[in-house]
Design a protein around this motif. Structure first.
Motif, PDB file in Angstrom:
ATOM      1  N   TYR A   3       0.791  -1.224   0.000  1.00  0.00           N
ATOM      2  CA  TYR A   3       0.000   0.000   0.000  1.00  0.00           C
ATOM      3  C   TYR A   3       0.829   1.283   0.000  1.00  0.00           C
ATOM      4  O   TYR A   3       0.259   2.369  -0.117  1.00  0.00           O
ATOM      5  CB  TYR A   3      -0.959  -0.007   1.187  1.00  0.00           C
ATOM      6  N   TYR A   4       2.130   1.179   0.137  1.00  0.00           N
ATOM      7  CA  TYR A   4       2.960   2.387   0.180  1.00  0.00           C
ATOM      8  C   TYR A   4       4.143   2.295  -0.795  1.00  0.00           C
ATOM      9  O   TYR A   4       5.195   2.868  -0.563  1.00  0.00           O
ATOM     10  CB  TYR A   4       3.456   2.650   1.613  1.00  0.00           C
ATOM     11  N   TYR A   5       3.942   1.586  -1.870  1.00  0.00           N
ATOM     12  CA  TYR A   5       4.990   1.453  -2.882  1.00  0.00           C
ATOM     13  C   TYR A   5       4.946   2.641  -3.844  1.00  0.00           C
ATOM     14  O   TYR A   5       3.897   2.982  -4.397  1.00  0.00           O
ATOM     15  CB  TYR A   5       4.806   0.154  -3.655  1.00  0.00           C
ATOM     16  N   SER A  19     -10.944  -8.202  10.342  1.00  0.00           N
ATOM     17  CA  SER A  19      -9.616  -7.635  10.108  1.00  0.00           C
ATOM     18  C   SER A  19      -9.089  -8.070   8.744  1.00  0.00           C
ATOM     19  O   SER A  19      -8.476  -7.285   8.008  1.00  0.00           O
ATOM     20  CB  SER A  19      -8.644  -8.073  11.201  1.00  0.00           C
ATOM     21  N   GLY A  20      -9.331  -9.337   8.414  1.00  0.00           N
ATOM     22  CA  GLY A  20      -8.884  -9.843   7.133  1.00  0.00           C
ATOM     23  C   GLY A  20      -9.723  -9.366   5.961  1.00  0.00           C
ATOM     24  O   GLY A  20      -9.297  -9.455   4.807  1.00  0.00           O
ATOM     25  N   LEU A  21     -10.908  -8.859   6.255  1.00  0.00           N
ATOM     26  CA  LEU A  21     -11.792  -8.367   5.194  1.00  0.00           C
ATOM     27  C   LEU A  21     -11.777  -6.853   5.112  1.00  0.00           C
ATOM     28  O   LEU A  21     -12.696  -6.257   4.528  1.00  0.00           O
ATOM     29  CB  LEU A  21     -13.232  -8.853   5.453  1.00  0.00           C
ATOM     30  N   SER A  22     -10.756  -6.227   5.705  1.00  0.00           N
ATOM     31  CA  SER A  22     -10.669  -4.764   5.711  1.00  0.00           C
ATOM     32  C   SER A  22     -10.836  -4.230   4.294  1.00  0.00           C
ATOM     33  O   SER A  22     -10.180  -4.696   3.361  1.00  0.00           O
ATOM     34  CB  SER A  22      -9.319  -4.331   6.285  1.00  0.00           C
ATOM     35  N   ASP A  82      -1.849  -9.519  -1.251  1.00  0.00           N
ATOM     36  CA  ASP A  82      -3.089  -9.031  -0.653  1.00  0.00           C
ATOM     37  C   ASP A  82      -3.926 -10.177  -0.105  1.00  0.00           C
ATOM     38  O   ASP A  82      -4.577 -10.037   0.935  1.00  0.00           O
ATOM     39  CB  ASP A  82      -3.884  -8.252  -1.704  1.00  0.00           C
ATOM     40  N   TYR A  83      -3.918 -11.299  -0.772  1.00  0.00           N
ATOM     41  CA  TYR A  83      -4.588 -12.480  -0.232  1.00  0.00           C
ATOM     42  C   TYR A  83      -3.877 -12.990   1.017  1.00  0.00           C
ATOM     43  O   TYR A  83      -4.508 -13.411   1.995  1.00  0.00           O
ATOM     44  CB  TYR A  83      -4.636 -13.597  -1.279  1.00  0.00           C
ATOM     45  N   LEU A  84      -2.556 -12.976   0.986  1.00  0.00           N
ATOM     46  CA  LEU A  84      -1.766 -13.577   2.059  1.00  0.00           C
ATOM     47  C   LEU A  84      -2.049 -12.938   3.408  1.00  0.00           C
ATOM     48  O   LEU A  84      -2.379 -13.629   4.373  1.00  0.00           O
ATOM     49  CB  LEU A  84      -0.273 -13.477   1.719  1.00  0.00           C
ATOM     50  N   TRP A  85      -1.925 -11.612   3.521  1.00  0.00           N
ATOM     51  CA  TRP A  85      -2.080 -10.993   4.833  1.00  0.00           C
ATOM     52  C   TRP A  85      -3.504 -11.131   5.362  1.00  0.00           C
ATOM     53  O   TRP A  85      -3.726 -11.272   6.578  1.00  0.00           O
ATOM     54  CB  TRP A  85      -1.633  -9.525   4.810  1.00  0.00           C
ATOM     55  N   ASN A 103      11.743 -10.256  -3.143  1.00  0.00           N
ATOM     56  CA  ASN A 103      10.402  -9.770  -3.401  1.00  0.00           C
ATOM     57  C   ASN A 103       9.552  -9.857  -2.141  1.00  0.00           C
ATOM     58  O   ASN A 103       9.983 -10.372  -1.108  1.00  0.00           O
ATOM     59  CB  ASN A 103       9.760 -10.549  -4.550  1.00  0.00           C
ATOM     60  N   ALA A 104       8.325  -9.356  -2.209  1.00  0.00           N
ATOM     61  CA  ALA A 104       7.484  -9.195  -1.033  1.00  0.00           C
ATOM     62  C   ALA A 104       7.154 -10.525  -0.352  1.00  0.00           C
ATOM     63  O   ALA A 104       7.252 -10.666   0.867  1.00  0.00           O
ATOM     64  CB  ALA A 104       6.195  -8.469  -1.423  1.00  0.00           C
ATOM     65  N   LEU A 105       6.744 -11.528  -1.125  1.00  0.00           N
ATOM     66  CA  LEU A 105       6.382 -12.812  -0.537  1.00  0.00           C
ATOM     67  C   LEU A 105       7.596 -13.518   0.049  1.00  0.00           C
ATOM     68  O   LEU A 105       7.499 -14.200   1.073  1.00  0.00           O
ATOM     69  CB  LEU A 105       5.703 -13.697  -1.580  1.00  0.00           C
ATOM     70  N   ARG A 106       8.732 -13.380  -0.609  1.00  0.00           N
ATOM     71  CA  ARG A 106       9.963 -13.963  -0.080  1.00  0.00           C
ATOM     72  C   ARG A 106      10.312 -13.341   1.270  1.00  0.00           C
ATOM     73  O   ARG A 106      10.765 -14.019   2.185  1.00  0.00           O
ATOM     74  CB  ARG A 106      11.110 -13.757  -1.072  1.00  0.00           C
TER      75      ARG A 106
END
Length: 530
Positions: A50-52, A112-115, A210-213, A332-335
């Motif tokens: 969200y802040y890239y 929280s996960g459905l924010s 986005d799915y992961l968090w 990368n992000a997931l790594r």
């Protein structure tokens, strides 16, 4: 002066209902720990998502104020929930509000996960809103679980049982790392298989991230949901029913059913018992009997949580210095989520988790007081070594990891466990939940200092700041060591003997008087042992 129902509880052998109570209350703490600490595994991912800013060519990061809000808002909610539900636990009953906390936790973990939101600000704002109320529900679990377990347990193994409930926090922390590790690996392998990572920047991983968090946060609802039915089936504690509600017959019936005994109601003795213990929380009598104890439980928990939550919430920033994970610009992000989760899992499994269970096994042998003193001292020593020798340890990652893991071990084989146990034992029944809530809320105030103060100070990964933070935490721990002398040893004594409710006066000198056994009618006289 003692009541048969209380003597029956204090002298009962360990039975199945003890085990089920540990599991029911413990699963609440499993959920608490998972929900509070899983955010550490995905907070950096939120920054990347969200802040890239493509113009910088660097991974996105949460601004300091946003990071503090995302990580710390649940702690503020927890503090609030502790005070509210702790007070309600004494006014309405432990059981009546016990299920409410669970419902709040389940609902808010899912939300929280459905924010949602059409902008970064609205997504983060919604997440913070639901994590506040998630913390509110978690807060209620602290005083209620501790009080219920202490009032159900027998006096020989009470410390072991309460510590076992709290030890599920360690399982929750391990599980938070494990879930994030597994899910990030699944998404990582899936993306690499289809060649999604040809570019290293955030935009190539945003859908999966986005799915992961969201999934990581929502999984926190599962263990709480599984235990709701059994939490509602639990009877009110015999101590609350008899001493606060004044219903000796119902207390005898409820506890007789779970203990498989016939217990005398003793209405006349109950009146004498209540008359001798009528002073309120805000009174000179309470201050005289328990004022020093309350100072001890609140200050030690406050000082401990400054270090404990700072440790847990800033470990993602310390892992690169240990060499456990690469720098964010190298993956990368997931790594990054995968490597952060793996490091968190290893530290928790080898350092955090064993400490909790060492307390469970040794608390009735060594006592709460000694374990707390040793824990504070060893935490302070290891943190001071890390702070003073930080530059050297950066070059010796394995040694750094061992010393860092030992700080977690002695936090949990030490004050992180005993500060939870002692407030559930030191105070009278009618204010036990409230006093535990005040102590726990003081702890969460310390956690907020850690989240908004220490973590904010070290958020940019500045090595000099991390070094100074470790020295500061060593200082807070040594203060906790000295404030431990405000509490007394409680092992081997009944709750009424510890609090002075049995008519034996207060326990400011740590006396270990003996409560006489009264007869329990079972057709024949019977003695109870472990």
């Amino acid at each position: 002066m003692a009541l048969d129902v209380l003597d029956a509880l204090d002298s009962a052998r360990t039975q199945w209902y003890h085990i089920t109570t540990i599991v029911i209350a413990g699963m609440g703490f499993f959920t608490d720990a998972y929900d509070l600490f899983c955010i550490s595994t995905v907070s950096k991912l939120l920054g990347r998502l969200y802040y890239y800013d493509p113009s910088t060519g660097k991974p996105g990061k949460l601004p300091h104020t946003v990071n503090n809000a995302v990580v710390g808002v649940a702690l503020v909610g927890t503090l609030t929930g502790q005070l509210v539900f702790g007070w309600l636990g004494d006014k309405l009953g432990r059981k009546k509000v016990y299920g409410v906390t669970l419902i709040i936790m389940v609902f808010c973990a899912i939300c929280s996960g459905l924010s949602f939101g059409s902008s970064t600000q609205s997504v983060i704002g919604t997440l913070c809103f639901f994590r506040f109320w998630l913390g509110f529900g978690i807060g209620g679990d602290y005083p209620l679980s501790a009080t219920i377990m202490s009032e159900y347990a027998n006096k020989k193994t009470r410390g072991t049982f309460i510590a076992a409930v709290f030890a599920m926090q360690g399982v929750g922390i391990v599980f938070a790392g494990l879930v994030s590790l597994i899910l990030s690996k699944i998404f990582l392998d899936s993306c690499e298989k289809v060649g999604t990572f040809q570019e290293e920047h955030l935009f190539s991983t945003q859908p999966q991230g986005d799915y992961l968090w969201r999934i990581v946060l929502m999984i926190g609802a599962v263990p709480a949901l599984l235990t709701y039915y059994w939490r509602m089936k639990m009877p009110e504690t015999g101590r609350y029913t008899a001493i606060i509600e004044g219903n000796a017959q119902q207390a005898a019936a409820d506890m007789g059913r779970v203990l498989d005994l016939e217990i005398q109601a003793q209405h006349d003795k109950l009146s004498q018992f209540k008359a001798a213990n009528s002073y309120p929380l805000l009174s000179k009598e309470f201050l005289r009997r328990h004022g020093v104890h309350l100072i001890g439980t609140t200050t030690t928990w406050f000082l401990l949580d400054i270090a404990f939550y700072s440790q847990n919430l800033t470990q993602k920033d310390i892992f690169p210095a240990m060499g456990l994970i690469k720098k964010d610009v190298e993956m990368n992000a997931l790594r990054e989520v995968f490597e952060t989760s793996r490091a968190m899992f290893v530290i928790a499994l080898l350092g955090t988790f064993p400490g909790y269970w060492f307390t469970v096994f040794f608390i009735e042998k060594m006592g709460r007081f000694m374990i707390q003193l040793i824990g504070f001292f060893m935490m302070s020593a290891f943190m001071l070594i890390i702070g003073v020798k930080y530059d050297y340890l950066k070059l010796h990652g394995s040694l750094f990891a061992v010393l860092y893991g030992l700080t977690f071990f002695f936090a949990n084989f030490g004050p992180n466990s005993t500060t939870f146990v002692l407030p559930a034992e030191l105070f009278p029944t009618r204010v036990r939940s409230t006093c535990h809530a005040l102590s726990a809320a003081a702890g969460k105030a310390g956690a907020i200092v850690g989240a908004f103060g220490v973590q904010n100070y070290t958020l940019d990964g500045n090595q000099d700041k991390i070094r100074k933070a470790m020295i500061f935490m060593a200082f807070t721990n040594i203060l906790g060591f000295f404030f431990t002398f405000c509490v007394v040893e409680t092992k081997g004594r009944s709750l009424e003997e510890i609090s002075g409710e049995d008519g034996g006066g207060n326990n400011t000198q740590g006396s270990t008087g003996v409560v006489g056994m009264t007869q329990i009618t079972t057709g024949t006289h019977r003695e109870y042992s472990m």
